[in-house]
Design a protein around this motif. Structure first.
Motif, PDB file in Angstrom:
ATOM      1  N   ILE A  76     -12.401 -15.164 -14.658  1.00 41.85           N
ATOM      2  CA  ILE A  76     -11.864 -13.847 -14.955  1.00 41.85           C
ATOM      3  C   ILE A  76     -10.714 -13.597 -13.988  1.00 41.85           C
ATOM      4  CG2 ILE A  76     -14.051 -12.907 -15.836  1.00 41.85           C
ATOM      5  CD1 ILE A  76     -14.499 -11.630 -13.095  1.00 41.85           C
ATOM      6  N   PRO A  77      -9.847 -12.637 -14.274  1.00 40.83           N
ATOM      7  CA  PRO A  77      -8.735 -12.357 -13.355  1.00 40.83           C
ATOM      8  C   PRO A  77      -9.250 -11.945 -11.976  1.00 40.83           C
ATOM      9  CG  PRO A  77      -8.378 -11.299 -15.486  1.00 40.83           C
ATOM     10  CD  PRO A  77      -9.775 -11.821 -15.505  1.00 40.83           C
ATOM     11  N   GLY A  78      -8.429 -12.182 -10.964  1.00 40.18           N
ATOM     12  CA  GLY A  78      -8.792 -11.788  -9.610  1.00 40.18           C
ATOM     13  C   GLY A  78      -9.091 -12.976  -8.713  1.00 40.18           C
ATOM     14  N   HIS A  79      -9.646 -12.669  -7.548  1.00 40.60           N
ATOM     15  CA  HIS A  79      -9.960 -13.714  -6.570  1.00 40.60           C
ATOM     16  C   HIS A  79     -11.182 -13.275  -5.770  1.00 40.60           C
ATOM     17  CE1 HIS A  79      -7.483 -10.855  -4.254  1.00 40.60           C
ATOM     18  NE2 HIS A  79      -8.200 -11.240  -3.211  1.00 40.60           N
ATOM     19  N   ASP A  80     -11.752 -14.206  -5.035  1.00 41.17           N
ATOM     20  CA  ASP A  80     -12.922 -13.904  -4.211  1.00 41.17           C
ATOM     21  C   ASP A  80     -12.488 -13.433  -2.827  1.00 41.17           C
ATOM     22  OD1 ASP A  80     -15.151 -14.463  -5.932  1.00 41.17           O
ATOM     23  OD2 ASP A  80     -14.574 -16.576  -5.833  1.00 41.17           O
ATOM     24  N   TRP A  81     -13.275 -12.525  -2.261  1.00 36.71           N
ATOM     25  CA  TRP A  81     -12.979 -12.011  -0.931  1.00 36.71           C
ATOM     26  C   TRP A  81     -14.255 -11.521  -0.273  1.00 36.71           C
ATOM     27  CZ3 TRP A  81     -13.641  -6.551  -0.548  1.00 36.71           C
ATOM     28  CH2 TRP A  81     -13.706  -5.870  -1.768  1.00 36.71           C
ATOM     29  N   CYS A  82     -14.199 -11.407   1.035  1.00 33.04           N
ATOM     30  CA  CYS A  82     -15.346 -10.897   1.783  1.00 33.04           C
ATOM     31  C   CYS A  82     -14.864  -9.981   2.898  1.00 33.04           C
ATOM     32  CB  CYS A  82     -16.204 -12.034   2.338  1.00 33.04           C
ATOM     33  SG  CYS A  82     -15.460 -12.968   3.696  1.00 33.04           S
ATOM     34  N   ILE A  83     -15.757  -9.130   3.375  1.00 38.95           N
ATOM     35  CA  ILE A  83     -15.477  -8.226   4.484  1.00 38.95           C
ATOM     36  C   ILE A  83     -16.310  -8.666   5.687  1.00 38.95           C
ATOM     37  CG2 ILE A  83     -15.594  -5.861   5.356  1.00 38.95           C
ATOM     38  CD1 ILE A  83     -13.512  -6.138   3.243  1.00 38.95           C
ATOM     39  N   ILE A  84     -15.644  -8.859   6.813  1.00 37.26           N
ATOM     40  CA  ILE A  84     -16.297  -9.300   8.045  1.00 37.26           C
ATOM     41  C   ILE A  84     -16.211  -8.186   9.078  1.00 37.26           C
ATOM     42  CG2 ILE A  84     -16.174 -10.941   9.969  1.00 37.26           C
ATOM     43  CD1 ILE A  84     -14.925 -12.911   7.872  1.00 37.26           C
ATOM     44  N   GLN A  85     -17.347  -7.832   9.628  1.00 38.42           N
ATOM     45  CA  GLN A  85     -17.395  -6.853  10.720  1.00 38.42           C
ATOM     46  C   GLN A  85     -17.379  -7.617  12.033  1.00 38.42           C
ATOM     47  OE1 GLN A  85     -19.941  -3.321  10.291  1.00 38.42           O
ATOM     48  NE2 GLN A  85     -20.870  -3.870  12.252  1.00 38.42           N
ATOM     49  N   LEU A  86     -16.339  -7.429  12.837  1.00 41.93           N
ATOM     50  CA  LEU A  86     -16.231  -8.147  14.091  1.00 41.93           C
ATOM     51  C   LEU A  86     -17.359  -7.753  15.037  1.00 41.93           C
ATOM     52  CD1 LEU A  86     -12.390  -7.986  14.847  1.00 41.93           C
ATOM     53  CD2 LEU A  86     -13.660  -9.763  13.641  1.00 41.93           C
ATOM     54  N   GLY A  87     -17.868  -8.717  15.773  1.00 43.92           N
ATOM     55  CA  GLY A  87     -18.874  -8.411  16.780  1.00 43.92           C
ATOM     56  C   GLY A  87     -18.258  -7.676  17.950  1.00 43.92           C
ATOM     57  N   VAL A  88     -16.996  -7.991  18.239  1.00 49.25           N
ATOM     58  CA  VAL A  88     -16.242  -7.351  19.313  1.00 49.25           C
ATOM     59  C   VAL A  88     -14.905  -6.892  18.746  1.00 49.25           C
ATOM     60  CG1 VAL A  88     -15.196  -7.631  21.597  1.00 49.25           C
ATOM     61  CG2 VAL A  88     -17.335  -8.818  21.051  1.00 49.25           C
ATOM     62  N   PRO A  89     -14.722  -5.602  18.507  1.00 50.20           N
ATOM     63  CA  PRO A  89     -13.416  -5.119  18.049  1.00 50.20           C
ATOM     64  C   PRO A  89     -12.340  -5.450  19.077  1.00 50.20           C
ATOM     65  CG  PRO A  89     -15.097  -3.427  17.760  1.00 50.20           C
ATOM     66  CD  PRO A  89     -15.715  -4.520  18.594  1.00 50.20           C
ATOM     67  N   GLY A  90     -11.138  -5.750  18.597  1.00 54.48           N
ATOM     68  CA  GLY A  90     -10.105  -6.104  19.553  1.00 54.48           C
ATOM     69  C   GLY A  90      -8.779  -6.414  18.913  1.00 54.48           C
ATOM     70  N   SER A  91      -7.901  -6.978  19.726  1.00 53.33           N
ATOM     71  CA  SER A  91      -6.574  -7.395  19.297  1.00 53.33           C
ATOM     72  C   SER A  91      -6.611  -8.894  19.022  1.00 53.33           C
ATOM     73  CB  SER A  91      -5.551  -7.082  20.395  1.00 53.33           C
ATOM     74  OG  SER A  91      -4.256  -7.502  20.028  1.00 53.33           O
ATOM     75  N   ILE A  92      -6.145  -9.286  17.847  1.00 56.45           N
ATOM     76  CA  ILE A  92      -6.279 -10.672  17.396  1.00 56.45           C
ATOM     77  C   ILE A  92      -4.957 -11.422  17.571  1.00 56.45           C
ATOM     78  CG2 ILE A  92      -6.786 -12.139  15.403  1.00 56.45           C
ATOM     79  CD1 ILE A  92      -8.492  -9.808  14.331  1.00 56.45           C
ATOM     80  N   TYR A  93      -5.067 -12.647  18.076  1.00 51.84           N
ATOM     81  CA  TYR A  93      -3.891 -13.481  18.301  1.00 51.84           C
ATOM     82  C   TYR A  93      -3.793 -14.655  17.327  1.00 51.84           C
ATOM     83  CZ  TYR A  93      -2.816 -10.973  22.597  1.00 51.84           C
ATOM     84  OH  TYR A  93      -2.468  -9.990  23.502  1.00 51.84           O
ATOM     85  N   GLY A  94      -4.917 -15.090  16.783  1.00 55.37           N
ATOM     86  CA  GLY A  94      -4.848 -16.223  15.876  1.00 55.37           C
ATOM     87  C   GLY A  94      -6.177 -16.521  15.211  1.00 55.37           C
ATOM     88  N   PHE A  95      -6.120 -17.357  14.173  1.00 55.17           N
ATOM     89  CA  PHE A  95      -7.290 -17.714  13.383  1.00 55.17           C
ATOM     90  C   PHE A  95      -7.385 -19.232  13.238  1.00 55.17           C
ATOM     91  CE2 PHE A  95      -5.813 -13.598  11.893  1.00 55.17           C
ATOM     92  CZ  PHE A  95      -6.969 -12.838  11.806  1.00 55.17           C
ATOM     93  N   ASP A  96      -8.610 -19.704  13.120  1.00 57.96           N
ATOM     94  CA  ASP A  96      -8.879 -21.087  12.708  1.00 57.96           C
ATOM     95  C   ASP A  96      -9.703 -21.005  11.431  1.00 57.96           C
ATOM     96  OD1 ASP A  96      -9.569 -23.711  12.294  1.00 57.96           O
ATOM     97  OD2 ASP A  96     -10.805 -23.907  14.092  1.00 57.96           O
ATOM     98  N   VAL A  97      -9.093 -21.350  10.313  1.00 58.27           N
ATOM     99  CA  VAL A  97      -9.802 -21.400   9.031  1.00 58.27           C
ATOM    100  C   VAL A  97     -10.200 -22.855   8.822  1.00 58.27           C
ATOM    101  CG1 VAL A  97      -9.716 -20.866   6.572  1.00 58.27           C
ATOM    102  CG2 VAL A  97      -8.407 -19.473   8.189  1.00 58.27           C
ATOM    103  N   ASP A  98     -11.469 -23.149   9.068  1.00 64.80           N
ATOM    104  CA  ASP A  98     -11.981 -24.517   9.103  1.00 64.80           C
ATOM    105  C   ASP A  98     -12.555 -24.876   7.729  1.00 64.80           C
ATOM    106  OD1 ASP A  98     -13.290 -26.896   9.583  1.00 64.80           O
ATOM    107  OD2 ASP A  98     -14.362 -26.199  11.359  1.00 64.80           O
TER     108      ASP A  98
END
Length: 273
Positions: A76-98
């Motif tokens: 069907i149209p669209g895409h999959d997504w999820c919502i992640i609640q950070l354990g420690v809120p903060g300022s993000i510098y980078g991601f590793d999508v493994d």
């Protein structure tokens, strides 16, 4: 574990932001609170502390067991997504999508958005979600967050498959606002093994009493490791993590220094009494 093949023939250079703290790991309280689809493997696997595994003979009632988040092909149209609640809120510098071990069934593209919510949403994903998809009520509850309008931290970007030399897909972000939640978009579907979110904790100090003692170097209060000489068995950032260490490996441990002592013998004849 099956032998891991390579694709490019050389390993990727590691970015400097990997020295920051993983703000989303389950070990610091991170959790997935919503996912559109979890048919082949549940989204909570994204935040496991341990590296991904591959079990050649492991299957579920819904297909091959995979140590990550894997959705069905979109019909069907669209895409999959999820919502992640950070354990420690903060300022993000980078991601590793493994994408480890997802070598054909990995998500072709991703994007990541971030939001700062005043209150934690009452969304939860309990139990084993393998073989499940979001219900209409869960979709409606997630829609109230308006996550599709959150600032974009990583634009639409391609992912490499999960071979050993290219499974770590690194993305920098210049967004420096405080983030409490992430929206990870898989475009359009597929699998991702782990998501690491590297940054610096930013506590809401308005919630802290002026008489309260605080640990100034704690992960939750903005502490971070700026450098180290050796981290063979454990990274120094483990020392400023939450709670008590789980075991000896959950700390900073260096490799022993090898001291080679050369014993030199003389070839001169000793006098005989």
């Amino acid at each position: 574990m099956a032998e891991r093949k390579t694709l490019l023939g050389k390993s990727q250079a590691e970015p400097d932001f990997l020295h920051f703290n993983d703000l989303a790991c389950e070990a610091v309280g991170g959790k997935v609170i919503f996912a559109t689809d979890e048919w082949f493997a549940p989204a909570k696997n994204l935040l496991k502390k341990e590296p991904p595994q591959f079990k050649a003979s492991a299957f579920t009632d819904f297909g091959k067991w995979m140590d990550g988040w894997e959705t069905r092909r979109k019909r069907i149209p669209g895409h999959d997504w999820c919502i992640i609640q950070l354990g420690v809120p903060g300022s993000i510098y980078g991601f590793d999508v493994d994408t480890s071990f997802f070598t054909g069934n990995h998500s072709p593209h991703i994007s990541i958005q971030g939001g700062c919510l005043d209150q934690m949403p009452a969304l939860t994903l309990d139990g084993d979600r393998t073989g499940m998809a979001a219900s209409s009520s869960e979709m409606a509850a997630a829609a109230k967050l308006g996550s599709e309008a959150w600032p974009e931290l990583v634009g639409v970007s391609p992912l490499q498959p999960g071979y050993s030399d290219c499974c770590h897909n690194y993305f920098r972000t210049d967004f420096r606002g405080r983030v409490t939640h992430l929206r990870l978009n898989m475009l359009p579907d597929g699998g991702i093994a782990r998501l690491r979110v590297y940054g610096v904790g930013l506590r809401d100090w308005s919630t802290v009493s002026t008489n309260q003692k605080v640990d100034l170097v704690a992960l939750t209060n903005g502490g971070m490791c700026l450098g180290y000489s050796n981290a063979h068995f454990g990274h120094p950032r483990n020392m400023i993590g939450l709670g008590q260490a789980a075991n000896m490996a959950d700390g900073w441990e260096t490799a022993p220094i090898e001291i080679n002592i050369n014993l030199v013998t003389s070839h001169m004849a000793l006098p005989v009494n």
